[in-house]
Design an enzyme around this catalytic site. Structure first.
Site, mmCIF file in Angstrom:
data_model
loop_
_atom_site.group_PDB
_atom_site.id
_atom_site.type_symbol
_atom_site.label_atom_id
_atom_site.label_comp_id
_atom_site.label_asym_id
_atom_site.label_seq_id
_atom_site.Cartn_x
_atom_site.Cartn_y
_atom_site.Cartn_z
ATOM 1 N N HIS A 1 -5.530 4.599 6.578
ATOM 2 C CA HIS A 1 -4.738 5.515 5.470
ATOM 3 C C HIS A 1 -3.284 5.646 5.686
ATOM 4 O O HIS A 1 -2.760 6.566 5.286
ATOM 5 C CB HIS A 1 -5.412 6.648 5.349
ATOM 6 N N ASP B 1 0.763 -0.934 -0.167
ATOM 7 C CA ASP B 1 -0.033 0.115 0.088
ATOM 8 C C ASP B 1 0.776 1.259 0.038
ATOM 9 O O ASP B 1 1.913 1.202 0.605
ATOM 10 C CB ASP B 1 -0.720 0.128 1.204
#
Length: 614
Positions: free
Chosen positions: A169, A28
């Site tokens: 996030h 990610d």
């Protein structure tokens, strides 16, 4: 395994890799924006997993070399102060590529993350390793319904699959959550037949679940070359195919890579797959043809009735004519060409020969001496026929001789006549008629060339040839009367002639053919001829008996035959088409004038190898 052959360790790509044995790197990224061209990476997080267990993690902040927008800081919590002392992407990227080397790369919305990684490689002139990529968003769309989750966002899927990590996030946290989502998705997809790494390529494709589950039919199949037969509920053969790797090829039928509607229908009916392992790819191709001809499977479109292919022969009567037949007796074999792909092609070839020789086109059998009551047809009145039906003439015998020559290795007369006609018609701008004459000539030359090439090996009682095998050693081929009679592979360093003797002793016994098409179908003979004519093939043994071919020359091609004239004619026409002299027509042959007469071409041997031991 052939005598002298050594065992070969198969690679994972040949036997398939179960998902439980695969290594995944779930990655990610956090960035300064949404476009790799305008934004930069601020954080990389990755988790390496194998067999459901975490085996390593990778995490680092990255100095983007530019300010981080406030909106991004609010979203991710990453500030300019946090990345000021962080390494640049030039320092981080090589380490990440090493961490993920050889693994399957996984990301949620992989297009975003992979896009940034590839852009960074390009900026640094680093080669992109081209890993297999799995997108968990695409997988989720395949198996997670709206009733289960309102959307396919990472947070929603993490809740659905009970992830122990809640995405926030930040790169490593989100990567850990994606690992749990990946395992949940793969668990569901196992019920759809997605059990191997190779299945992941098409796992997100819209393949019906019932069809994908049938991928288990490929389990246990060999991984070498061979023939596969899909069987129906009653054990009937639905479809026959050939493969370099049987297991991998059969598995591909249960993915979206297979788009043929008829084959999809066949897969839905199939209940089993029967493999026929073969020593070589050539053997597999031959056995496929034979199986199709034997079983006539309903879902194979080609080669189901090779015995119905037409031939053109000269009849045995006082005033011969051309006839389209399905079988040519042995006594007429030297006066026939074929087989043709269709009757219409045979009719075109007949027209080319008739135009060049003036043979009669009526179908009745004429006596040696005309009957007193006989009357000539309109062709005699037009001067197109010498009318042997009403008058005795030696001219017809000469015409029959020319036709016999056209069917037995001398194509020059037909070529010269056809080209002269094409020139004349083109000069008068009668291009449609010229195109018709062109098609007739090409149909004749192709069939005559095929006959000439096949006759050489059809006459050979025994032919043994060898080629270097891709795995080392030699691939050997045994032919008898043009029929594939056996094959073997000698191991690297093994005594080749010992394998040759074993092959000759164990090969299929083949009786001399009685007429056309011969001991093997034309398709089978063409297959082995293409193998023989490839550069690097060596002729080990050739026994043509006492008479050799019909022309008594052994394995050779006639000097004035279609095999010599067809390539030269095509080269000339293509050359003149490129110069703008001719207009291109169908099959790459121009419809305008070809110009000139065919040049004599010295016939080359039918094999490029030298006689002797391999």
């Amino acid at each position: 395994m052939a005598a002298g052959a050594r065992p070969v360790q198969l690679g994972l790509d040949e036997i398939g890799t179960p998902l439980v044995e695969a290594t995944f790197v779930v990655v990610d990224l956090e960035t300064t924006g949404g476009s790799p061209r305008e934004s930069a990476i601020t954080e990389i997080g990755a988790v390496k997993v194998r067999g459901g267990e975490t085996v390593g993690e990778f995490q680092t902040l990255v100095n983007p070399g530019t300010g981080i927008p406030p909106t991004i800081t609010v979203l991710t919590g990453i500030t300019n102060a946090m990345v000021t002392s962080a390494p640049r992407i030039a320092e981080v990227l090589p380490a990440f590529l090493e961490f993920s080397r050889g693994a399957i790369l996984v990301a949620h919305n992989a297009r975003f993350d992979v896009g940034f990684l590839r852009a960074a490689c390009e900026q640094m002139d680093l080669p992109w390793p081209r890993p297999q990529i799995v997108d968990t968003v695409a997988l989720a769309r395949r198996v997670v319904t709206r009733d289960e989750s309102p959307n396919h966002k990472l947070a929603s899927l993490a809740r659905l699959f009970g992830s122990v990590t809640a995405p926030d996030h930040r790169a490593l946290t989100d990567a850990r959550a994606t690992v749990d989502v990946l395992h949940g998705l793969l668990s569901r997809m196992a019920g759809l037949g997605v059990t191997h790494v190779e299945d992941l390529t098409t796992a997100a494709d819209p393949v019906p679940a019932t069809r994908r589950r049938k991928a288990s039919l490929a389990d246990g199949l060999p991984t070498g070359p061979g023939v596969y037969q899909f069987l129906g509920p009653s054990g009937d053969v639905l479809y026959v195919g050939t493969a370099v790797n049987l297991r991998r090829r059969v598995r591909s039928y249960f993915t979206a890579a297979e788009k043929r509607r008829r084959i999809a229908e066949m897969i839905d009916l199939a209940t089993a797959v029967r493999p026929v392992p073969c020593a070589t790819e050539l053997e597999a191709a031959v056995r496929e043809l034979r199986a199709i001809a034997t079983y006539r499977p309903p879902y194979n479109r080609r080669s189901r009735s090779p015995e119905k292919q037409p031939w053109v022969r000269l009849t045995d009567e006082p005033h011969p004519r051309l006839s389209i037949v399905r079988h040519v007796p042995a006594e007429a074999a030297s006066r026939a060409i074929g087989p043709f792909s269709s009757r219409s092609q045979a009719e075109l070839a007949v027209a080319a020969i008739v135009a060049a020789t003036g043979l009669r086109t009526c179908s009745q059998r004429l006596p040696a001496t005309p009957r007193p009551s006989a009357s000539a047809c309109v062709l005699a009145e037009m001067g197109s026929c010498v009318a042997p039906c009403v008058r005795e003439t030696s001219e017809y015998a000469a015409r029959a001789k020319r036709a016999e020559a056209a069917l037995s290795g001398d194509a020059s007369g037909v070529v010269a006549a056809a080209r002269a006609t094409i020139v004349r018609l083109s000069r008068h701008q009668r291009y449609e008629e010229a195109a018709r004459r062109r098609d007739e000539l090409v149909a004749y030359l192709r069939a005559a060339s095929r006959t000439e090439r096949h006759d050489g090996i059809r006459a050979a009682r025994q032919l043994i040839a060898a080629r270097r095998h891709s795995g080392g050693g030699w691939e050997l081929l045994l032919l008898r009367y043009g029929r594939f009679a056996g094959t073997a592979v000698s191991g690297r360093g093994a005594p080749v002639m010992g394998v040759v003797r074993t092959l000759a002793a164990s090969g299929e016994d083949v009786s001399p053919p009685a007429g056309r098409p011969g001991a093997a179908t034309a398709e089978e003979t063409e297959l082995v001829l293409r193998w023989l004519e490839r550069p690097g093939t060596r002729l080990v043994e050739l026994d043509c008996g006492e008479t050799g071919t019909a022309t008594g020359m052994g394995w050779a091609l006639p000097l004035r035959g279609a095999s010599a004239l067809l390539p030269r004619l095509q080269e000339l026409i293509v050359s003149q088409t490129e110069q703008g002299v001719l207009e291109p027509g169908s099959d790459g042959v121009a419809s305008g004038p070809a110009g000139g007469s065919p040049s004599a071409v010295v016939a080359r041997p039918a094999t490029r190898g030298a006689s002797g031991a391999a």
